[in-house]
Design an enzyme around this catalytic site. Structure first.
Site, PDB file in Angstrom:
ATOM      1  N   ARG A 152       3.515 -12.783  17.840  1.00 35.13           N
ATOM      2  CA  ARG A 152       4.416 -11.613  17.823  1.00 35.13           C
ATOM      3  C   ARG A 152       3.912 -10.518  16.889  1.00 35.13           C
ATOM      4  O   ARG A 152       4.692  -9.835  16.212  1.00 35.13           O
ATOM      5  CB  ARG A 152       5.832 -11.998  17.396  1.00 35.13           C
ATOM      6  CG  ARG A 152       6.541 -12.954  18.286  1.00 35.13           C
ATOM      7  CD  ARG A 152       6.857 -12.333  19.675  1.00 35.13           C
ATOM      8  NE  ARG A 152       7.702 -13.227  20.420  1.00 35.13           N
ATOM      9  CZ  ARG A 152       7.228 -14.218  21.176  1.00 35.13           C
ATOM     10  NH1 ARG A 152       5.935 -14.414  21.294  1.00 35.13           N
ATOM     11  NH2 ARG A 152       8.066 -14.998  21.831  1.00 35.13           N
TER      12      ARG A 152
ATOM     13  N   SER B 223      15.171 -12.780  21.517  1.00 29.97           N
ATOM     14  CA  SER B 223      15.152 -13.433  20.194  1.00 29.97           C
ATOM     15  C   SER B 223      15.308 -12.369  19.108  1.00 29.97           C
ATOM     16  O   SER B 223      14.559 -11.394  19.111  1.00 29.97           O
ATOM     17  CB  SER B 223      13.817 -14.144  19.975  1.00 29.97           C
ATOM     18  OG  SER B 223      13.605 -15.068  21.003  1.00 29.97           O
TER      19      SER B 223
ATOM     20  N   GLU C  78      12.887  -9.429  14.727  1.00 33.85           N
ATOM     21  CA  GLU C  78      11.891  -9.093  15.758  1.00 33.85           C
ATOM     22  C   GLU C  78      12.059  -7.666  16.288  1.00 33.85           C
ATOM     23  O   GLU C  78      11.086  -6.912  16.320  1.00 33.85           O
ATOM     24  CB  GLU C  78      11.954 -10.117  16.899  1.00 33.85           C
ATOM     25  CG  GLU C  78      10.809  -9.926  17.886  1.00 33.85           C
ATOM     26  CD  GLU C  78      10.875 -10.849  19.089  1.00 33.85           C
ATOM     27  OE1 GLU C  78      10.819 -12.068  18.925  1.00 33.85           O
ATOM     28  OE2 GLU C  78      10.987 -10.326  20.208  1.00 33.85           O
TER      29      GLU C  78
HETATM   30  C1  FAD Z   1      16.776 -10.749  27.373  1.00 29.89           C
HETATM   31  C2  FAD Z   1      15.472 -10.500  26.635  1.00 29.89           C
HETATM   32  C3  FAD Z   1      14.485 -11.472  26.639  1.00 29.89           C
HETATM   33  C4  FAD Z   1      13.264 -11.253  25.965  1.00 29.89           C
HETATM   34  N1  FAD Z   1      12.322 -12.232  25.999  1.00 29.89           N
HETATM   35  C5  FAD Z   1      11.135 -12.040  25.372  1.00 29.89           C
HETATM   36  C6  FAD Z   1      10.129 -13.055  25.419  1.00 29.89           C
HETATM   37  O1  FAD Z   1      10.288 -14.098  26.031  1.00 29.89           O
HETATM   38  N2  FAD Z   1       8.972 -12.831  24.757  1.00 29.89           N
HETATM   39  C7  FAD Z   1       8.747 -11.657  24.083  1.00 29.89           C
HETATM   40  O2  FAD Z   1       7.657 -11.512  23.510  1.00 29.89           O
HETATM   41  N3  FAD Z   1       9.682 -10.688  24.021  1.00 29.89           N
HETATM   42  C8  FAD Z   1      10.870 -10.833  24.656  1.00 29.89           C
HETATM   43  N4  FAD Z   1      11.829  -9.866  24.598  1.00 29.89           N
HETATM   44  C9  FAD Z   1      11.563  -8.643  23.831  1.00 29.89           C
HETATM   45  C10 FAD Z   1      11.050  -7.466  24.684  1.00 29.89           C
HETATM   46  O3  FAD Z   1      11.327  -7.639  26.036  1.00 29.89           O
HETATM   47  C11 FAD Z   1       9.531  -7.246  24.520  1.00 29.89           C
HETATM   48  O4  FAD Z   1       9.211  -7.044  23.170  1.00 29.89           O
HETATM   49  C12 FAD Z   1       9.039  -6.045  25.333  1.00 29.89           C
HETATM   50  O5  FAD Z   1       7.634  -5.960  25.273  1.00 29.89           O
HETATM   51  C13 FAD Z   1       9.633  -4.710  24.851  1.00 29.89           C
HETATM   52  O6  FAD Z   1       9.334  -3.743  25.831  1.00 29.89           O
HETATM   53  P1  FAD Z   1      10.076  -2.348  25.859  1.00 29.89           P
HETATM   54  O7  FAD Z   1       9.367  -1.511  26.875  1.00 29.89           O
HETATM   55  O8  FAD Z   1      11.532  -2.537  26.084  1.00 29.89           O
HETATM   56  O9  FAD Z   1       9.786  -1.793  24.394  1.00 29.89           O
HETATM   57  P2  FAD Z   1      10.768  -0.999  23.437  1.00 29.89           P
HETATM   58  O10 FAD Z   1      11.891  -1.885  23.026  1.00 29.89           O
HETATM   59  O11 FAD Z   1      11.132   0.301  24.048  1.00 29.89           O
HETATM   60  O12 FAD Z   1       9.806  -0.752  22.204  1.00 29.89           O
HETATM   61  C14 FAD Z   1       9.405  -1.800  21.366  1.00 29.89           C
HETATM   62  C15 FAD Z   1       8.383  -1.253  20.358  1.00 29.89           C
HETATM   63  O13 FAD Z   1       7.210  -0.849  21.048  1.00 29.89           O
HETATM   64  C16 FAD Z   1       6.939   0.534  20.840  1.00 29.89           C
HETATM   65  N5  FAD Z   1       6.407   1.053  22.109  1.00 29.89           N
HETATM   66  C17 FAD Z   1       6.947   0.931  23.344  1.00 29.89           C
HETATM   67  N6  FAD Z   1       6.140   1.470  24.262  1.00 29.89           N
HETATM   68  C18 FAD Z   1       5.065   1.952  23.601  1.00 29.89           C
HETATM   69  C19 FAD Z   1       3.877   2.631  24.001  1.00 29.89           C
HETATM   70  N7  FAD Z   1       3.609   2.931  25.283  1.00 29.89           N
HETATM   71  N8  FAD Z   1       2.992   2.996  23.031  1.00 29.89           N
HETATM   72  C20 FAD Z   1       3.216   2.716  21.723  1.00 29.89           C
HETATM   73  N9  FAD Z   1       4.320   2.071  21.289  1.00 29.89           N
HETATM   74  C21 FAD Z   1       5.225   1.687  22.229  1.00 29.89           C
HETATM   75  C22 FAD Z   1       8.258   1.152  20.435  1.00 29.89           C
HETATM   76  O14 FAD Z   1       8.055   2.314  19.634  1.00 29.89           O
HETATM   77  C23 FAD Z   1       8.872   0.001  19.631  1.00 29.89           C
HETATM   78  O15 FAD Z   1       8.349  -0.020  18.333  1.00 29.89           O
HETATM   79  C24 FAD Z   1      13.053 -10.043  25.273  1.00 29.89           C
HETATM   80  C25 FAD Z   1      14.060  -9.058  25.268  1.00 29.89           C
HETATM   81  C26 FAD Z   1      15.245  -9.274  25.946  1.00 29.89           C
HETATM   82  C27 FAD Z   1      16.312  -8.208  25.954  1.00 29.89           C
END
Ligand code: FAD
Length: 333
Positions: free
Chosen positions: A162, A232, A328
Site C-alpha cells: 500500500r 479498508s 489508508e
Molecule cells: C468498497 C471499497 C473497496 C476497496 N478495496 C480495495 C482493495 O481491495 N485494495 C485496495 O488496494 N484498495 C481498495 N480500495 C481503495 C480504493 O479503491 C483504491 O485505493 C483506488 O485505487 C482509489 O482509486 P480512486 O480513483 O477512487 O482514487 P481517489 O480516491 O480519487 O484518490 C486516491 C489518491 O490518489 C490520488 N490520485 C488519484 N488519481 C490520480 C492521478 N491520476 N494522478 C495522481 N494522483 C492521483 C489522489 O490525489 C489521492 O491522493 C477500496 C475502496 C472501496 C470504497
C-alpha cells in the site's frame, strides 16, 4: 475539457463536498492547461480519481482535477505476453473485466476494486494475494510544476505494501496519465489467499477467478452506493518480531504474517474487532458489522466527526496492543 464551478464531488464515503472549480480533463493538453490554470491563479490543486480512497472536506478550494481520458489498447510482445496501455481516467474494474474477457492472466484477483486506473499505482492496490506492482511495467506522469512528462519504470516507483514513491517523494508533484501492464496468456492462477481456491475448479480460467473474487467481495464488503465507505480504513500494521511475540503470548489466536524483512504483519481488522468496535456505531459513523476494518458512514456526518471516530479506534488499539494504526484513505484539501 469541462470546467464546473462550485460543483458537487461524489465520493464513496458519502461526505458532502463541493469543489470550488472542478476540471474534467480528457486529453494530456487539458491536463497541462488545468495545471497552468492553477499555477496562474496561485490556487491549490488536487487530483481526484473516483474519490474512493479520499476523505473530503465540505469545500475543496482551488482547482480539483479529475481525469476523464479513458482509452486503452494493447499489443502482443510475444506469443505469451501482452502489453496493456491504459489511460488514467479509465475505471480500474472496467480494465480488469476487459482483460479477463480476453483470457489474459495477471489482474483477475484485483476485480471490483473501485476507482480509476490513474490512482492504482498511488497506493499499489492489492487484493487476494496480488498487487499492482506484480504486473506493472511503467507509469506515465506529468509534473505539476511545469507540465513536463516522464515515464517511470516499475523499479523507479518504489512499490511496497500500500505504498509507492507517489505517496512519498513524488506526493503532490505529479499527475499519473497512463499505466502500462504486462499480462500473460499462460495460466498463472494465484489462489493462496482466503477461500479462493475452494471457490474455483482445479484448472480455473481468469474469468472463473474474477467471478469468485467479485462474489467474495460482494459478500464481505459493503457497497458504497448503499453504505458510505472507503474500503479498508487502516493499513495492516507491520511490527518488530519481538513485539509480535509478546502479543502472541497474551493473544495466541492473533493472526500474524511473517514478512521477508523479519518483521510481522498483523491484521488491523482483528485488532479493531478485539477492541470491541466491530458493528459498533457512534452517531453518523461506525465500523462494519461483517468487516471491522471498514469504517462506514450512515449519512449526515462530516469530516471532523469521521476523523474523531477514527481517532477513537486508533487510540483504543494503541492502548490495548501498543500498535499504531495508519489511515489508508488520504485527506484532500
Ligand atoms: C468498497 C471499497 C473497496 C476497496 N478495496 C480495495 C482493495 O481491495 N485494495 C485496495 O488496494 N484498495 C481498495 N480500495 C481503495 C480504493 O479503491 C483504491 O485505493 C483506488 O485505487 C482509489 O482509486 P480512486 O480513483 O477512487 O482514487 P481517489 O480516491 O480519487 O484518490 C486516491 C489518491 O490518489 C490520488 N490520485 C488519484 N488519481 C490520480 C492521478 N491520476 N494522478 C495522481 N494522483 C492521483 C489522489 O490525489 C489521492 O491522493 C477500496 C475502496 C472501496 C470504497
Amino acid at each position: 475539457m469541462h470546467i464546473a464551478d462550485d460543483a458537487p464531488l461524489d465520493n464513496t464515503l458519502g461526505l458532502p463536498c463541493r469543489a470550488a472549480r472542478l476540471v474534467a480533463a480528457t486529453t494530456r493538453d487539458d491536463i497541462r492547461q488545468a495545471l497552468a490554470m492553477a499555477r496562474h491563479d496561485e490556487a491549490p490543486l488536487q487530483v481526484v480519481g473516483g474519490a474512493s480512497n479520499v476523505i473530503l472536506p465540505a469545500r475543496l478550494p482551488g482547482v480539483t482535477l479529475q481525469l476523464a481520458c479513458d482509452d486503452w489498447w494493447w499489443h502482443a510482445v510475444d506469443e505469451q505476453t501482452v502489453q496493456v496501455h491504459a489511460e488514467a481516467g479509465l475505471s480500474w474494474h472496467e480494465l480488469v473485466t476487459a482483460c479477463v474477457e480476453k483470457g489474459w492472466w495477471g489482474i483477475e484477483n484485483l476485480a471490483l476494486i473501485p476507482g480509476q486506473v490513474g490512482a492504482a499505482p498511488i497506493q499499489n492496490i492489492g487484493a487476494y494475494g496480488v498487487e499492482l506492482a506484480d504486473v506493472l511495467e511503467a507509469v506515465h506522469v506529468m509534473y505539476r510544476e511545469d507540465g513536463r512528462e516522464e515515464v517511470l519504470p516499475r523499479e523507479a516507483c518504489d512499490f511496497a505494501y500500500r505504498d509507492s514513491i507517489f505517496k512519498r517523494s513524488l506526493a503532490g508533484r505529479v499527475v499519473v496519465t497512463k499505466i502500462v501492464l504486462r499480462l500473460s496468456r499462460r495460466p498463472a492462477p494465484r489462489l493462496g489467499y482466503g477461500d479462493l481456491a475452494q471457490r474455483v475448479s482445479t484448472s480455473p480460467t481468469p474469468h472463473e477467478i474474477y467471478t469468485a473474487v467479485c462474489a467474495i467481495r460482494r459478500e464481505k464488503l459493503p457497497d458504497p452506493a448503499v453504505l458510505g465507505n472507503a474500503g479498508s480504513f487502516f493499513t495492516n500494521p507491520v511490527v518488530e518480531a519481538s513485539h509480535a511475540e509478546r502479543l502472541l503470548q497474551e493473544f495466541p489466536d492473533m493472526p500474524h504474517f511473517p514478512q521477508p524483512d523479519g518483521r510481522i504483519k498483523l491484521a488491523a481488522g482483528w485488532l479493531i474487532d478485539r477492541c470491541g468496535f466491530k458493528g459498533q456505531r457512534c452517531g453518523a459513523f461506525g465500523m462494519h458489522e461483517r468487516q471491522a476494518l471498514v469504517l462506514v458512514h450512515f449519512g449526515g456526518g462530516d469530516r471532523p466527526a469521521l476523523l474523531a471516530w477514527a481517532e477513537r479506534i486508533r487510540d483504543a488499539v494503541q492502548q490495548r496492543f501498543n500498535v499504531v494504526l495508519e489511515r489508508e484513505p488520504r485527506l484532500l484539501g
